[in-house]
Design a protein around this motif. Structure first.
Motif, PDB file in Angstrom:
ATOM      1  N   PHE A 184       0.909  -1.063   0.191  1.00 20.64           N
ATOM      2  CA  PHE A 184      -0.101  -0.034   0.135  1.00 20.64           C
ATOM      3  C   PHE A 184       0.885   1.338  -0.065  1.00 20.64           C
ATOM      4  CE2 PHE A 184       0.401  -1.404   4.435  1.00 20.64           C
ATOM      5  CZ  PHE A 184       0.886  -0.100   5.278  1.00 20.64           C
ATOM      6  N   HIS A 185       2.162   1.023  -0.165  1.00 17.59           N
ATOM      7  CA  HIS A 185       3.211   2.258  -0.311  1.00 17.59           C
ATOM      8  C   HIS A 185       3.533   2.268  -1.820  1.00 17.59           C
ATOM      9  CE1 HIS A 185       3.872   3.373   3.653  1.00 17.59           C
ATOM     10  NE2 HIS A 185       3.641   2.103   4.042  1.00 17.59           N
ATOM     11  N   GLN A 186       3.488   3.345  -2.518  1.00 20.50           N
ATOM     12  CA  GLN A 186       4.514   3.577  -3.654  1.00 20.50           C
ATOM     13  C   GLN A 186       5.292   4.869  -3.156  1.00 20.50           C
ATOM     14  OE1 GLN A 186       2.307   4.079  -7.425  1.00 20.50           O
ATOM     15  NE2 GLN A 186       3.393   5.939  -7.757  1.00 20.50           N
ATOM     16  N   GLY A 187       6.779   4.027  -3.357  1.00 19.17           N
ATOM     17  CA  GLY A 187       7.873   5.074  -2.807  1.00 19.17           C
ATOM     18  C   GLY A 187       7.646   5.555  -1.442  1.00 19.17           C
ATOM     19  N   PHE A 188       7.641   6.546  -1.074  1.00 18.13           N
ATOM     20  CA  PHE A 188       7.564   7.195   0.191  1.00 18.13           C
ATOM     21  C   PHE A 188       6.069   7.242   0.599  1.00 18.13           C
ATOM     22  CE2 PHE A 188      11.674   8.119  -0.651  1.00 18.13           C
ATOM     23  CZ  PHE A 188      12.623   7.940   0.582  1.00 18.13           C
ATOM     24  N   GLY A 189       5.202   7.506  -0.364  1.00 20.74           N
ATOM     25  CA  GLY A 189       3.743   7.625  -0.047  1.00 20.74           C
ATOM     26  C   GLY A 189       2.943   6.669   0.327  1.00 20.74           C
ATOM     27  N   ILE A 190       1.792   6.721   0.718  1.00 18.32           N
ATOM     28  CA  ILE A 190       0.778   5.709   0.822  1.00 18.32           C
ATOM     29  C   ILE A 190      -0.309   5.734  -0.248  1.00 18.32           C
ATOM     30  CG2 ILE A 190      -1.133   4.885   2.369  1.00 18.32           C
ATOM     31  CD1 ILE A 190       0.414   5.578   4.831  1.00 18.32           C
ATOM     32  N   ASP A 191      -0.479   4.733  -1.079  1.00 19.67           N
ATOM     33  CA  ASP A 191      -1.279   4.900  -2.163  1.00 19.67           C
ATOM     34  C   ASP A 191      -2.461   3.814  -2.120  1.00 19.67           C
ATOM     35  OD1 ASP A 191      -2.462   5.153  -4.554  1.00 19.67           O
ATOM     36  OD2 ASP A 191      -0.499   4.988  -6.019  1.00 19.67           O
ATOM     37  N   GLY A 192      -3.784   4.176  -2.008  1.00 21.11           N
ATOM     38  CA  GLY A 192      -4.831   3.469  -1.673  1.00 21.11           C
ATOM     39  C   GLY A 192      -5.160   2.940  -3.085  1.00 21.11           C
TER      40      GLY A 192
ATOM     41  N   ALA B 289      -9.711 -16.461  -3.933  1.00 26.43           N
ATOM     42  CA  ALA B 289      -8.513 -15.505  -3.719  1.00 26.43           C
ATOM     43  C   ALA B 289      -8.382 -15.090  -2.231  1.00 26.43           C
ATOM     44  CB  ALA B 289      -8.695 -14.252  -4.338  1.00 26.43           C
ATOM     45  N   LEU B 290      -7.256 -15.205  -1.568  1.00 30.05           N
ATOM     46  CA  LEU B 290      -7.092 -15.004  -0.176  1.00 30.05           C
ATOM     47  C   LEU B 290      -6.000 -13.672  -0.388  1.00 30.05           C
ATOM     48  CD1 LEU B 290      -6.149 -18.385   1.720  1.00 30.05           C
ATOM     49  CD2 LEU B 290      -8.432 -17.010   1.153  1.00 30.05           C
ATOM     50  N   PHE B 291      -6.365 -12.475   0.233  1.00 33.80           N
ATOM     51  CA  PHE B 291      -5.792 -11.234   0.464  1.00 33.80           C
ATOM     52  C   PHE B 291      -5.378 -11.085   2.056  1.00 33.80           C
ATOM     53  CE2 PHE B 291      -6.764 -10.493  -3.588  1.00 33.80           C
ATOM     54  CZ  PHE B 291      -6.103  -9.361  -4.280  1.00 33.80           C
ATOM     55  N   VAL B 292      -4.195 -10.918   2.206  1.00 32.33           N
ATOM     56  CA  VAL B 292      -4.115 -10.260   3.683  1.00 32.33           C
ATOM     57  C   VAL B 292      -3.471  -8.723   3.488  1.00 32.33           C
ATOM     58  CG1 VAL B 292      -1.508 -10.996   3.504  1.00 32.33           C
ATOM     59  CG2 VAL B 292      -2.416 -10.724   5.823  1.00 32.33           C
ATOM     60  N   VAL B 293      -4.114  -7.993   4.459  1.00 28.77           N
ATOM     61  CA  VAL B 293      -3.822  -6.506   4.297  1.00 28.77           C
ATOM     62  C   VAL B 293      -3.685  -6.023   5.847  1.00 28.77           C
ATOM     63  CG1 VAL B 293      -5.027  -5.984   2.179  1.00 28.77           C
ATOM     64  CG2 VAL B 293      -6.401  -5.916   4.118  1.00 28.77           C
ATOM     65  N   ASN B 294      -3.402  -4.807   5.820  1.00 31.04           N
ATOM     66  CA  ASN B 294      -3.458  -4.171   7.318  1.00 31.04           C
ATOM     67  C   ASN B 294      -4.654  -3.815   7.559  1.00 31.04           C
ATOM     68  OD1 ASN B 294      -0.673  -3.513   6.098  1.00 31.04           O
ATOM     69  ND2 ASN B 294      -0.260  -2.645   8.121  1.00 31.04           N
TER      70      ASN B 294
ATOM     71  N   ASP C 276      -8.670 -11.889  11.817  1.00 33.25           N
ATOM     72  CA  ASP C 276      -8.534 -10.357  11.972  1.00 33.25           C
ATOM     73  C   ASP C 276      -7.984 -10.363  13.326  1.00 33.25           C
ATOM     74  OD1 ASP C 276      -8.422  -7.580  12.676  1.00 33.25           O
ATOM     75  OD2 ASP C 276     -10.373  -7.126  11.725  1.00 33.25           O
ATOM     76  N   ASN C 277      -6.607 -10.105  13.444  1.00 34.20           N
ATOM     77  CA  ASN C 277      -5.874 -10.146  14.791  1.00 34.20           C
ATOM     78  C   ASN C 277      -5.682  -8.711  15.323  1.00 34.20           C
ATOM     79  OD1 ASN C 277      -3.888  -9.141  13.120  1.00 34.20           O
ATOM     80  ND2 ASN C 277      -2.678 -11.176  13.168  1.00 34.20           N
ATOM     81  N   GLY C 278      -6.297  -7.676  14.696  1.00 35.07           N
ATOM     82  CA  GLY C 278      -5.860  -6.215  15.362  1.00 35.07           C
ATOM     83  C   GLY C 278      -5.022  -5.554  14.386  1.00 35.07           C
ATOM     84  N   SER C 279      -4.135  -6.246  13.997  1.00 32.62           N
ATOM     85  CA  SER C 279      -2.892  -5.881  12.713  1.00 32.62           C
ATOM     86  C   SER C 279      -3.092  -6.017  11.511  1.00 32.62           C
ATOM     87  CB  SER C 279      -1.426  -6.263  13.345  1.00 32.62           C
ATOM     88  OG  SER C 279      -1.367  -6.114  14.654  1.00 32.62           O
ATOM     89  N   PHE C 280      -3.604  -7.322  11.156  1.00 31.27           N
ATOM     90  CA  PHE C 280      -3.863  -7.863   9.843  1.00 31.27           C
ATOM     91  C   PHE C 280      -5.066  -8.425   9.695  1.00 31.27           C
ATOM     92  CE2 PHE C 280       0.749  -7.794  10.448  1.00 31.27           C
ATOM     93  CZ  PHE C 280       1.195  -7.111   9.416  1.00 31.27           C
ATOM     94  N   LYS C 281      -5.817  -8.704   8.730  1.00 31.43           N
ATOM     95  CA  LYS C 281      -7.017  -9.299   8.158  1.00 31.43           C
ATOM     96  C   LYS C 281      -6.873 -10.201   7.141  1.00 31.43           C
ATOM     97  CE  LYS C 281      -9.151  -5.233   6.633  1.00 31.43           C
ATOM     98  NZ  LYS C 281     -10.432  -4.380   6.620  1.00 31.43           N
ATOM     99  N   VAL C 282      -7.297 -11.237   6.970  1.00 35.76           N
ATOM    100  CA  VAL C 282      -7.345 -12.264   5.803  1.00 35.76           C
ATOM    101  C   VAL C 282      -8.562 -12.303   5.328  1.00 35.76           C
ATOM    102  CG1 VAL C 282      -6.617 -14.567   4.995  1.00 35.76           C
ATOM    103  CG2 VAL C 282      -5.176 -13.516   6.731  1.00 35.76           C
TER     104      VAL C 282
END
Length: 355
Positions: A290-298, A318-323, A344-350
């Motif tokens: 979710f980063h492009q270079g130094f920026g966060i890019d949704g 499809a299985l995705f894991v994200v912040n 969902d462990n509070g940090s990541f969710k699958v």
């Protein structure tokens, strides 16, 4: 995002006035995405990038381009008149390219460097000025530091900046039971990412699928952990076609090596979030950036989801894991019929997705 540091670099590129024998190098990563100018001094300037999408854009605009892991080994010592560089996110990459600039520039050659204050640019300028025996020539323009540094000293390998042995892959995560090699500059390079590990735990617990799993795509594979870890699971025992794809040259190189180390056959494909790959995945695994270079890019998440929709077979999963803060469920809703949060462990969710 308007990158003022990159704008300074491109202005300096357009201002070049030199004889036809002069040779220039522009080192660039994802920071240049969608902001490349049209070709400049095309017979004299080489664009060197570690990003597939940037390389394709540069070629389309007429630049002579090389896509690799910032490998300068084919550039002769003391052969370049100018190098242009907007600093990268990872310090080992920056130090590696500074060391190569010192080797490749002619005596009196110049490194034109720019970056934001909070990226450590001032410190970087001070380091390369010391190597070059040059004045710092720091110019501050708002949040951007820039400098034109002249090489006066002879290259000395004993005085190189510490680049964490950037070019050398090394064994990591030896307690995982897998043969995994990685290197500085890659995301989570010296460990197994916690989000990826959570995805594999959920894959272990997945119920057997009604249709056989034959093809798996590791989308944004990095050094290849997801596919290689999945290959040892019972649920993936029927998979006979593994596809690993990424945008980063180092990731592709390490994924290929890790396939070999783990005796797994598969295809390694350079692509922008899987765009252009025509295979259909019965299983798709993804830990999207979710980063492009130094920026966060949704928008990056949207791009991965859209390409996953294209790649997924009609009965595939499809299985995705994200912040935890990424609204993947909302973003996926227009594209997929089935959306389920598996963990969902509070940090990541699958999250599982199906057409």
């Amino acid at each position: 995002m308007n990158d003022l540091a990159l704008n300074w670099i491109t202005r300096e590129l357009t201002a070049i006035h030199a004889d036809k024998n002069a040779r220039f190098l522009w080192c660039t990563d994802e920071n240049a995405l969608n902001t490349l100018p049209t070709a400049l001094h095309e017979e004299q300037l080489l664009v060197l990038t570690n990003r597939w999408d940037v390389a394709e854009q540069a070629k389309a605009r007429g630049f002579t381009t090389e896509f690799n892991d910032f490998d300068c080994s084919e550039i002769a010592d003391n052969s370049l008149d100018k190098i242009f560089y907007r600093v990268s996110k990872e310090k080992p990459v920056v130090h590696h390219l500074f060391n190569q600039a010192w080797r490749c520039l002619k005596p009196g050659g110049k490194l034109l460097l720019a970056g934001y204050k909070n990226e450590g640019t001032k410190t970087y300028i001070e380091k390369i000025a010391k190597l070059f025996g040059s004045g710092k020539n720091i110019v501050k323009n708002g949040p951007v530091y820039s400098s034109e540094l002249t090489k006066y000293t002879e290259y000395n390998a004993a005085e190189l900046l510490d680049d964490s042995d950037y070019r050398q892959p090394r064994l990591i995560a030896s307690d995982s039971g897998l043969q995994l090699h990685s290197k500085p500059g890659l995301f989570g390079w010296n460990k197994v990412d916690a989000g990826s590990a959570l995805l594999i735990e959920q894959l272990k617990q997945l119920s057997p699928q009604p249709n056989p799993l034959n093809t798996c795509v590791d989308l944004g594979c990095g050094y290849g952990y997801l596919a290689i870890a999945a290959a040892s699971l019972d649920i993936c025992s029927s998979i006979n076609h593994w596809i690993m794809t990424d945008n980063n040259a180092a990731a592709l190189q390490l994924a290929r090596q890790n396939l070999q180390f783990n005796q797994l056959n598969g295809d390694i494909i350079a692509a922008d979030a899987g765009k252009g790959i025509n295979a259909k995945a019965d299983l798709l695994l993804c830990n999207p950036p979710f980063h492009q270079g130094f920026g966060i890019d949704g928008d990056l998440t949207d791009k991965f989801l859209l390409n996953a929709k294209h790649l997924l077979a009609p009965q595939g999963i499809a299985l995705f894991v994200v912040n935890q803060f990424i609204p993947l469920e909302r973003k996926a809703a227009p594209l997929f019929k089935e959306i389920n949060t598996l963990a969902d462990n509070g940090s990541f969710k699958v999250i599982s997705l199906a057409n």
